[in-house]
Every structure is written in C-alpha cells, then in structure tokens.
Design an enzyme around this catalytic site. Structure first.
Site, PDB file in Angstrom:
ATOM      1  N   LYS A  58       0.843  -1.202   0.000  1.00 10.42           N
ATOM      2  CA  LYS A  58       0.000   0.000   0.000  1.00 10.42           C
ATOM      3  C   LYS A  58       0.879   1.254   0.000  1.00 10.42           C
ATOM      4  O   LYS A  58       0.648   2.191  -0.767  1.00 10.42           O
ATOM      5  CB  LYS A  58      -0.927   0.000   1.230  1.00 10.42           C
ATOM      6  CG  LYS A  58      -2.062  -1.008   1.108  1.00 10.42           C
ATOM      7  CD  LYS A  58      -2.771  -1.248   2.433  1.00 10.42           C
ATOM      8  CE  LYS A  58      -3.812  -2.359   2.288  1.00 10.42           C
ATOM      9  NZ  LYS A  58      -4.376  -2.810   3.563  1.00 10.42           N
ATOM     10  N   GLN A 102      -3.883  -1.316   9.882  1.00 16.23           N
ATOM     11  CA  GLN A 102      -3.971  -2.668   9.334  1.00 16.23           C
ATOM     12  C   GLN A 102      -4.535  -3.640  10.375  1.00 16.23           C
ATOM     13  O   GLN A 102      -4.035  -3.702  11.494  1.00 16.23           O
ATOM     14  CB  GLN A 102      -2.575  -3.124   8.871  1.00 16.23           C
ATOM     15  CG  GLN A 102      -2.555  -4.448   8.160  1.00 16.23           C
ATOM     16  CD  GLN A 102      -3.257  -4.424   6.798  1.00 16.23           C
ATOM     17  OE1 GLN A 102      -3.130  -3.478   6.028  1.00 16.23           O
ATOM     18  NE2 GLN A 102      -4.015  -5.469   6.503  1.00 16.23           N
ATOM     19  N   ASP A 125     -10.532   3.571   4.782  1.00 16.63           N
ATOM     20  CA  ASP A 125     -10.985   2.182   4.763  1.00 16.63           C
ATOM     21  C   ASP A 125     -12.515   2.101   4.800  1.00 16.63           C
ATOM     22  O   ASP A 125     -13.093   1.052   4.521  1.00 16.63           O
ATOM     23  CB  ASP A 125     -10.441   1.448   6.006  1.00 16.63           C
ATOM     24  CG  ASP A 125      -9.368   0.429   5.639  1.00 16.63           C
ATOM     25  OD1 ASP A 125      -9.283   0.064   4.459  1.00 16.63           O
ATOM     26  OD2 ASP A 125      -8.638   0.009   6.550  1.00 16.63           O
TER      27      ASP A 125
END
Ligand code: NAD
Length: 297
Positions: A58, A102, A125
């Site tokens: 990412k 994460q 997200d």
C-alpha cells in the site's frame, strides 16, 4: 462430484490487475493535474508477515502515485492507549488525508475502539460508523466506501455493463468489511440482493439463482460449479493460503470459489490472485485522493 461443462467455452477471466492499473494511472495523472499531494498513513501493529506485505504494498503504491506516504510500524506489545494517541495525532496532521490501521490487531487492542477514533473524514478504509451509516442510508456520495467492496463493484460493472438494475446479486458472507457493504452498494445499483452466511440453509440453491455471485467467506474453494447459474458473473473476494499438492512443503493462494469448476459454468470470473486484490489498493488510493481534493482550501 464433477460438474459437466454447461458452456461450450470457458468463462472470461476478469483481469483485476489490468483494471487496477488503469485506475492507478488515472490517480497519478490527477495528482499531477490537480497539483495535490495526498497523504496516506498506514499503521501496522506487530510483525504478522502477511500484514507487513499488505502495508508495504500500500505504501509503495501510494509513493508511486506521487502521494506522501507514512508507514508507522509499532511493536506487538503496543497498548490500546498508545495506538489511540497515534491515531489522534494523525487526525490532526494536515499532511495526512487518509489513515489506515492494518487489521488484525493484537488481542490487547479493541479494533472497534480504533475504528471509532479515526476521523471519519480520513477513514479511507470506510469502516467508521459514520461512513457505514451514510452508505446504508443511500448517501454513498458523502461516504468513504470500503475499498474491497468498491473494487468488486467496479469489476462487476466491467463484466455486466453499467446498469445492474433488476439483476439478482447473491453475496456469500456478511462481514462489516465486505459482505454487508457490498450488499448496500448493490442495492444502490438497484439489484435484488440476497446475503448468504454461515447459518443459511441450503446456500447452493440460493447461489444458483444469482446473476452476480460474490464469495467473501474465507473458506477455500467453497463454491462449486454446481452452485453457479450458467452465464453468471462470479466475483471471488476470498484469499486463502492452502498447501500445494504438487510441491510438498509449499503453499499457494486460492479463492472461495473452485475456479476450475466455476469457469466452465460462469460467463465471467475473477481469478485469485489477480482479481479483487489489486482493486482494493487502487480504491484505497482513490479514496485518499478524493479526501485530499475535498480538503483543499
Ligand atoms: P469474515 O471472517 O469477517 O466474514 C466471513 C463471512 O462468511 C461471515 O459473515 C460468515 O457468516 C460467512 N461464512 C463463513 N463460512 C460460511 C459458509 N460455509 N457458508 C456461507 N457463509 C459463510 O471475513 P471477511 O473479512 O469478510 O473476508 C472474507 C474473505 O475475503 C477472506 O478470505 C479474506 O481474506 C478475503 N478478503 C479479501 C480482500 C481483498 O482485498 N481481496 C479484502 C478483505 C477480505
């Protein structure tokens, strides 16, 4: 049980890598044209090897697109308070437009507390209640929508065309991250949506009615060819590492769909790897760019 081929030729394999590359190129061009520097902070707690790879990918992809990319790696022993303090600093940092923590997090940290702490306007997200709620009430334009469902929707439209109205979409899996959010997105596209989950009775009968079948369960090769309506579009979100029968001691990735069976029945199908996975990162960058553009003075 083997499935007799129902189509004279194999399904089209939907190339998620190529689709993601187009989106990434659009983002790179937009960064140059708009002269913005989107900032993405990716926080990793602990040293889970798979998570470390995701985080690195990412961050690297963000840098390639001209983003300011910050990677924060914390010890597995980090407390919830320590992580929440970092999140609140990132919330205030004007160079950061997107914050991604994460998952999974170590057991001493409550994931929901962390999601709640992220500024909803930087929640790239799309997991915060505010964003999930906006999507659920049909205000998708005001929401940051989770990246995997957004990527899956792009691939569905690539295969089915832009108008999904009236199609029956069956989604296996009801997680907050994938299944429920994709169900909401497809309702907004005027699909008839069924959600199949671990307590559903006779899931294969429901799946066989799907024009669009999405599997997001985390069970290797659960969906057999006999579960699929001939000519359906099949989107495999699952990422499962399994032992490789041909190479002792080695493993490889498979999806939630039995690809070899499904491709003889479906009209189009995403592979694993190379399907939905690359789209997830592309959509993360897209969400971060849109926050950066929105927050310009
Ligand atoms: P999850 O474990 O949170 O949810 C799984 C869902 O599947 C649950 O709702 C459960 O009810 C349902 N389920 C479990 N067994 C079932 C069965 N036998 N029949 C029907 N439903 C069943 O998982 P998740 O986070 O939604 O992820 C699902 C899969 O997608 C995993 O393999 C994950 O690795 C993968 N994933 C991929 C990406 C990507 O970028 N491609 C992103 C997120 C998740």
């Amino acid at each position: 049980m083997t499935t007799e081929p129902l189509f004279s030729r194999d399904a089209e394999v939907i190339d998620g890598k190529a689709a993601a590359a187009v989106i990434v190129e659009e983002i790179r061009n937009a960064v140059l044209l708009e002269q913005v520097t989107p900032g993405l902070a990716v926080v990793l707690v602990g040293s889970d090897p798979a998570s470390a790879v995701y985080v690195r990918n990412k961050a690297n992809r963000a840098r390639e697109c001209g983003f300011f990319s910050r990677q924060i790696v914390l010890a597995a022993t980090t407390s919830e308070d320590e992580l929440l303090k970092i999140v609140s600093e990132l919330n205030l940092d004007r160079a950061i437009h997107g914050i991604l923590v994460q998952f999974p997090l170590p057991p001493q940290i409550n994931s929901q507390h962390v999601i709640d702490a992220i500024d909803p306007e930087k929640d790239v997200d799309g997991f915060h209640y505010a964003n999930a709620g906006r999507l659920a009430v049909g205000a998708a334009a005001d929401a940051l929508v989770p990246c995997t469902p957004l990527g899956a929707l792009r691939l569905i439209k690539q295969a089915c065309g832009p108008d999904l109205g009236g199609l029956h979409a069956v989604i296996l899996g009801r997680s907050n991250i994938v299944g429920k959010q994709l169900a909401n997105l497809l309702l907004l596209e005027h699909c008839t949506v069924s959600v199949v989950h671990s307590r559903t009775i006779n899931p294969e009968n429901i799946c066989r009615q799907a024009d669009i079948l999405v599997a997001a369960v985390g069970v290797p090769r659960l969906v057999k060819g006999s579960w699929i309506k001939p000519g359906a579009v099949v989107i495999d979100v699952g990422i499962n590492r399994v032992a490789d029968d041909t190479r002792p001691g080695q493993s490889h990735l498979v999806g939630d769909v039995d690809f070899d069976e499904a491709r003889t029945v479906a009209a189009a199908i995403t592979p694993v790897p190379g399907g939905v996975g690359p789209m997830t990162i592309a959509m993360l960058l897209k969400n971060t760019l849109s926050v950066a553009l929105r927050s310009r003075p």
